[in-house]
Design an enzyme around this catalytic site. Sequence first.
Site, PDB file in Angstrom:
ATOM      1  NE  ARG A  78      -5.471  80.609 -61.368  1.00 56.76           N
ATOM      2  CZ  ARG A  78      -5.291  81.759 -60.736  1.00 56.76           C
ATOM      3  NH1 ARG A  78      -5.990  82.055 -59.658  1.00 56.76           N
ATOM      4  NH2 ARG A  78      -4.383  82.626 -61.159  1.00 56.76           N
ATOM      5  CE1 TYR A  94     -15.112  79.515 -56.805  1.00 54.34           C
ATOM      6  CE2 TYR A  94     -14.274  80.020 -54.621  1.00 54.34           C
ATOM      7  CZ  TYR A  94     -14.079  79.929 -55.981  1.00 54.34           C
ATOM      8  OH  TYR A  94     -12.851  80.234 -56.512  1.00 54.34           O
ATOM      9  CG  ASP A 147       0.599  87.629 -59.274  1.00 54.56           C
ATOM     10  OD1 ASP A 147      -0.134  88.464 -58.710  1.00 54.56           O
ATOM     11  OD2 ASP A 147       0.353  86.413 -59.305  1.00 54.56           O
TER      12      ASP A 147
END
Lengths: 402, 402
Positions: free
Chosen positions: B110, B213, B290
Amino acid sequence: MAALTQQKVVVVGGGMGGLASAMVLARLGASVTLYEHAPAFGEVGAGIQLGPNATRRLAAWGLLDETVARGFLPERLVLRDATTGQELTAQRLGADFVERYQAPYVVIHRSDLHAILHDAAAESGVELVVDTHVERIEQVQDRALVIMADGRVVDADAVVAADGLASASRDRIVGDQPVPSGYVAYRGTLPNDGEHGADVVAWLGPRCHFVQYPLRRGELLNMVAVFQSPAFLRGEVEWGGEDELDAAYDRCTPEVRQATTRLWRDRRWPMYDRNPTTNWGSGRVTLTGDAAHPMLQYLAQGACQALEDASALERHAAGAPGDWPATFAAFAGERQPRTARVQTTARTWGEVWHVDGVARLLRNELLRHRDTASYAYLDWLYGRQAGEAELITTTATGSSRA
Amino acid sequence: MAALTQQKVVVVGGGMGGLASAMVLARLGASVTLYEHAPAFGEVGAGIQLGPNATRRLAAWGLLDETVARGFLPERLVLRDATTGQELTAQRLGADFVERYQAPYVVIHRSDLHAILHDAAAESGVELVVDTHVERIEQVQDRALVIMADGRVVDADAVVAADGLASASRDRIVGDQPVPSGYVAYRGTLPNDGEHGADVVAWLGPRCHFVQYPLRRGELLNMVAVFQSPAFLRGEVEWGGEDELDAAYDRCTPEVRQATTRLWRDRRWPMYDRNPTTNWGSGRVTLTGDAAHPMLQYLAQGACQALEDASALERHAAGAPGDWPATFAAFAGERQPRTARVQTTARTWGEVWHVDGVARLLRNELLRHRDTASYAYLDWLYGRQAGEAELITTTATGSSRA
């Protein structure tokens, strides 16, 4: 065919399983007496479905043609969502199906199938005795003693206990209890106005379902409504009443809601099964049918498994004539894993039918994408079992379907 | 490219959505100032997944190559049952996938994606201001006034409110509340020992899941554990604590249980979304990202939808330069149905991941029989949207995967 001559066998219970067991043993030469507790032979209920695993046995016994003549050959088994009416999947029951399983899928009135088995047992020489309460069975010195409530004692080489879900025989052998599912069935039949078509249709709803199909050559329409009782969930002793029937289908399509108003209201069937058991008796006594493996009806296999039982009993009795401990041990050894799988799968399949929420989405998605040309979900149930005899006679019934 | 010259725009919030929105408007010629409440730009968290619907936008903005260079191209998306370890289904992300969606599936830290967007916004001329608390926005006579907590007032032609899940702007526009899911996420990264392989793997368990992952060109291994909090279900105010983490995976395979011991323990993310709303603002003010459509992360679409927002905003702003009421009305009109579908589908998909009992059997059966060559479940999400511009440049990244 006289392998069991001079063998005296008692069958306890005159339902489908008792009659079929008595018939096959009598045909093998045994002297068979069947005791039924009720004052007359007969069956309550409405339609019953016979998968090819059952009709193959009826064919082998020469009873399929009459079963078909008195029953109905549905075209498809159809699953619909009860809240939307959407068809989810269908299994065609035509030539491919009949060829694969070597027998047709038949629906028939319970009383008609019962009459066919009753008459076949009688014609095979079974002594059929009603109004007789078998209290218990005792094994003494290589004999099986059948003790009646009125004090009479019948001495037998072997006893087949086919006394159903509430089996008193099982109470003594296993000592377990029926398991209430919390679901109750209402049934009914109607004159068939023809609008329904030729399919067995099951509408699957949240905590409820409804099944409809033609019966008696299409003259009748059979209905079964099954729903979860809120009173049962609340722990009440009385559950599944008419008031609950009226509320159970309120999320379903108008077609389903309307149909449920036409069910019989004077009788209901709270649904029970039992957990599978490996103890089907010992020595000269065996359980069979619902007494051995009572099951929820979601796979429509109660009577079918009882007929499979009789077929296996016939084979094992012929294989060790008069050696009942060996016969019954081989019989139970073969049948227990099979019927246990049907019992547990029926429970799961019932859960699948009654899901709500995201599970309903998953079920519908799975069914709608099912490969309808695949028999992957059916072979284990309808396919020939290990040990099952090849059918010598292929019935005209089986091959005449297009 | 100077359609918005002389337009002054304020963006509230320096997350992914705010940065991307500011960047596209600055590139159209607007004078853009972005205010971030925090004392510095940055992102907490670990890995983030970018579907091709997001990477197509990054490609259009010239940011995909750097995203891939700092991220990782997984080979497959794999779903496993967490209680058995069984692989349920896998989506290959290779050449067929990239060709179909004209962009790759990328996973990235991120903070790396945030830095890429931050630098791109800065290079595009966005004025980036931290440590500034926007208290409210008011529209007066065709102007949007941005009122700071310290009393300063900034006058703008338009305001894009990208202040996230807890959006103060949304509080004034919609007045609704975040909806707690009762699930909490724990995250973590580890040096990658290579044992995990090159897949994004999600283990699906009852009321829990675990995702793993590779990240940063495979140097790191990313972990996310999400589970339902029993304390939440009991109605407690504090929920999702470490004690619950330890118990949440007790039905999972040793592999999963072991992995969850290596998560960061000093921080957790209780998961919230909001119900979809059609009210994204009016006049010269719009919500985005968001703030407009917070979603549960089960489709890994939070940032992706924010990037889609920015791309749509870019198109509508260019289509009606300076007419902000028209721009924002068209923007919200296009984006609201799309993002509402992603919000509600993410909730349902989360339920699917976390089922138990018969629903788990149905889910596994459905996934195991999924046609892995079919994109039926993916096209609506990853496919080109109506109105989405054709990619002029096909990146080497996209076409080099075999």
